[in-house]
Motif scaffolding. Structure first.
Motif, PDB file in Angstrom:
ATOM      1  N   UNK A  90       0.784  -1.257  -0.039  1.00  0.00           N
ATOM      2  CA  UNK A  90      -0.015  -0.095  -0.096  1.00  0.00           C
ATOM      3  C   UNK A  90       0.949   1.411  -0.013  1.00  0.00           C
ATOM      4  N   UNK A  91       1.786   1.334   0.894  1.00  0.00           N
ATOM      5  CA  UNK A  91       2.809   2.209   0.974  1.00  0.00           C
ATOM      6  C   UNK A  91       3.451   2.660  -0.399  1.00  0.00           C
ATOM      7  N   UNK A  92       3.795   1.485  -1.082  1.00  0.00           N
ATOM      8  CA  UNK A  92       4.545   1.575  -2.381  1.00  0.00           C
ATOM      9  C   UNK A  92       3.480   2.238  -3.386  1.00  0.00           C
ATOM     10  N   UNK A  96       3.917   5.712  -5.739  1.00  0.00           N
ATOM     11  CA  UNK A  96       4.084   5.729  -7.147  1.00  0.00           C
ATOM     12  C   UNK A  96       2.726   5.783  -8.034  1.00  0.00           C
ATOM     13  N   UNK A  97       1.777   6.434  -7.504  1.00  0.00           N
ATOM     14  CA  UNK A  97       0.864   6.860  -8.321  1.00  0.00           C
ATOM     15  C   UNK A  97      -0.580   5.987  -8.273  1.00  0.00           C
ATOM     16  N   UNK A  98      -0.656   5.460  -7.182  1.00  0.00           N
ATOM     17  CA  UNK A  98      -1.690   4.593  -6.910  1.00  0.00           C
ATOM     18  C   UNK A  98      -1.809   3.115  -7.664  1.00  0.00           C
ATOM     19  N   UNK A  99      -2.882   2.304  -7.129  1.00  0.00           N
ATOM     20  CA  UNK A  99      -2.945   1.118  -7.947  1.00  0.00           C
ATOM     21  C   UNK A  99      -3.129   0.926  -9.446  1.00  0.00           C
ATOM     22  N   UNK A 100      -2.609   0.009 -10.096  1.00  0.00           N
ATOM     23  CA  UNK A 100      -2.772   0.037 -11.505  1.00  0.00           C
ATOM     24  C   UNK A 100      -3.920  -0.567 -11.901  1.00  0.00           C
ATOM     25  N   UNK A 101      -4.522  -0.711 -13.084  1.00  0.00           N
ATOM     26  CA  UNK A 101      -5.616  -1.220 -13.563  1.00  0.00           C
ATOM     27  C   UNK A 101      -5.562  -2.825 -13.181  1.00  0.00           C
ATOM     28  N   UNK A 102      -4.660  -3.396 -13.127  1.00  0.00           N
ATOM     29  CA  UNK A 102      -4.543  -4.961 -12.730  1.00  0.00           C
ATOM     30  C   UNK A 102      -4.526  -5.291 -11.267  1.00  0.00           C
TER      31      UNK A 102
END
Length: 128
Positions: A90-92, A96-102
């Motif tokens: 979660x911290x990473x 780094x811009x939030x969760x990716x689509x996948x």
């Protein structure tokens, strides 16, 4: 144990861990993933490898063990460790811009170094 001996032991453990992480990164690349960061650190801890698998981010814990009386590397992720890995993921993502689509997946790569022969590298997907 003398200070010099302790330092040598610490260097040996670090070298063993680095070797295991190198093997793990190679295994992930062979599986079609792209390693995007290694040894990411924050105050809460460290992520060994961050990779991309298609449109998903994979947080990968690497455990390396020599053959012997120690537990198998794949048994090293306890519920407490899994919870810590989820918090680190979660911290990473925040950094780094939030969760990716996948989405995000947490994997484990266990590396077992036998007394003789090639290392055994196991990759378990979605362990936490």
């Amino acid at each position: 144990m003398s200070a010099q001996r302790a330092q040598r032991a610490q260097r040996a453990r670090r070298a063993l861990g680095q070797y295991g992480e190198d093997l793990a990164a190679r295994r992930l690349a062979e599986a079609g993933m792209t390693v995007i960061q290694r040894n990411w650190r924050c105050r809460a801890g460290e992520i060994d490898i961050v990779a991309r698998d298609g449109d998903a981010v994979v947080v990968c814990e690497v455990k390396t063990r020599r053959a012997g009386p120690f537990e198998h590397p794949m048994a090293a992720v306890t519920p407490v460790k899994a919870a810590r890995l989820r918090r680190l993921a979660e911290r990473w993502l925040q950094d780094h811009g939030g969760p990716p689509p996948g989405g995000v997946r947490i994997d484990l790569v266990g590396v077992l170094l036998p007394r003789r022969g090639a290392p055994v590298v196991e990759h378990a997907r979605g362990v936490a």
